[in-house]
Write a protein that holds these residues in place. Structure first.
Motif, PDB file in Angstrom:
ATOM      1  N   VAL A  36       0.748  -1.326  -0.163  1.00 22.45           N
ATOM      2  CA  VAL A  36      -0.141   0.164   0.238  1.00 22.45           C
ATOM      3  C   VAL A  36       0.856   1.631  -0.532  1.00 22.45           C
ATOM      4  O   VAL A  36       2.082   1.545   0.687  1.00 22.45           O
ATOM      5  CB  VAL A  36      -0.800   0.060   1.100  1.00 22.45           C
ATOM      6  N   ILE A  50      -9.472   2.996  -1.416  1.00 21.46           N
ATOM      7  CA  ILE A  50     -10.132   1.899  -1.267  1.00 21.46           C
ATOM      8  C   ILE A  50     -11.462   2.031  -0.244  1.00 21.46           C
ATOM      9  O   ILE A  50     -10.843   1.802   0.814  1.00 21.46           O
ATOM     10  CB  ILE A  50      -9.563   0.588  -0.980  1.00 21.46           C
ATOM     11  N   THR A  68      -4.110   6.890  -3.083  1.00 23.14           N
ATOM     12  CA  THR A  68      -5.198   6.065  -3.646  1.00 23.14           C
ATOM     13  C   THR A  68      -7.202   5.806  -2.911  1.00 23.14           C
ATOM     14  O   THR A  68      -5.457   5.004  -0.841  1.00 23.14           O
ATOM     15  CB  THR A  68      -5.203   4.415  -4.505  1.00 23.14           C
ATOM     16  N   ILE A  74      -3.022  -1.773  -9.110  1.00 30.21           N
ATOM     17  CA  ILE A  74      -4.359  -0.582  -8.502  1.00 30.21           C
ATOM     18  C   ILE A  74      -2.984   0.606  -8.318  1.00 30.21           C
ATOM     19  O   ILE A  74      -2.293   0.530  -7.798  1.00 30.21           O
ATOM     20  CB  ILE A  74      -4.617   0.165  -7.735  1.00 30.21           C
ATOM     21  N   ILE A  84      -1.330  -1.736  -4.519  1.00 30.70           N
ATOM     22  CA  ILE A  84      -1.751  -0.409  -4.712  1.00 30.70           C
ATOM     23  C   ILE A  84      -0.491   1.755  -4.389  1.00 30.70           C
ATOM     24  O   ILE A  84       0.255   0.760  -3.591  1.00 30.70           O
ATOM     25  CB  ILE A  84      -2.848  -0.308  -3.283  1.00 30.70           C
ATOM     26  N   SER A 144      -2.127   6.301   0.622  1.00 27.57           N
ATOM     27  CA  SER A 144      -3.716   5.578   0.029  1.00 27.57           C
ATOM     28  C   SER A 144      -4.634   5.276   1.525  1.00 27.57           C
ATOM     29  O   SER A 144      -3.924   4.986   2.765  1.00 27.57           O
ATOM     30  CB  SER A 144      -2.678   4.857  -0.013  1.00 27.57           C
TER      31      SER A 144
END
Length: 242
Positions: A73, A100, A98, A122, A94, A77
């Motif tokens: 991650v 989620i 970002t 991602i 990720i 994020s």
């Protein structure tokens, strides 16, 4: 809650606080051989096989989220409440900035009917809406995945593309940049406007700021919140109507 009840609650509270303090001390003694987690039945971060999550220091992971195995991650994020990132049979990556959102699921494919192996990748500044499912797919930078959308193995969502809420994107579908796809199965709907594309980066920035607020609140010890005051407050007696 009467006097005895409040006393029992307070004693129980401090016993739990002591347990968490002991857990933190034990973690310090273990040095680099531990990963940080809250003392509870739920494990926010969990190793599987020889794979351990790698989460950037300034990323926000909600207490009820689950990040398992080979998951990376990136900086800034956010993984929101109830999300599951399960990198057990393959990897999940990720990027930075970002989000989620709540109750989304990200998994991977070790193999499928065509015999392909699919990690989930991602990119940066991606927005993934609430309760979306991403399985063995690729979502490039500044793409937008709507709420309850499902992306199956081998799907590629290009930069500045959008998957509409509730869409089902079939295996090995590529969604080109600047397009919005929707429906079941997902099909091309229309071209995105410049204003809509600009909103994707704005959405990611907004969620990054919001995540900082949640991270700060979640880091506060329980006795610094209003919860204890509410529990200890005596209920008001109902006034007689006459």
């Amino acid at each position: 809650m009467g006097t005895l009840g409040r006393a029992a609650y307070t004693v129980g509270f401090w016993i739990r606080e002591t347990g968490q303090a002991m857990d933190r001390l034990g973690s310090r003694l273990q040095g680099n051989n531990f990963f940080k987690e809250q003392l509870s039945r739920h494990r926010t971060l969990m190793n599987v096989y020889d794979k351990a999550p790698a989460v950037a220091k300034d990323a926000f992971v909600a207490p009820s989220a689950s990040i398992i195995g080979d998951v990376k991650v990136g900086a800034g994020s956010s993984i929101w409440y109830g999300c599951v990132m399960r990198g057990d049979v393959n990897s999940i990556s990720i990027g930075s900035g970002t989000n989620i959102q709540d109750h989304s699921l990200v998994h991977v494919a070790k193999s499928n009917l065509p015999g392909k192996v699919h990690p989930t990748v991602i990119g940066d500044n991606v927005t993934v809406g609430h309760s979306a499912i991403l399985h063995g797919c690729t979502v490039e930078d500044e793409a937008f995945i709507g709420m309850k959308a499902t992306l199956l193995d081998g799907v590629v969502v290009e930069k500045h593309a959008m998957v509409a809420a509730g869409a089902l994107v079939r295996q090995d579908t590529r969604i080109p940049s600047g397009e919005v796809w929707g429906g079941n199965p997902a099909k091309f709907l229309r071209k995105l406007t410049d204003k809509e594309i600009a909103f994707f980066a704005e959405s990611a920035a907004n969620y990054k700021s919001l995540a900082e607020v949640h991270a700060t609140k979640n880091a506060e010890p329980l006795d610094d919140t209003e919860f204890l005051k509410v529990i200890q407050k005596k209920p008001k007696e109902d006034k007689p109507l006459i």
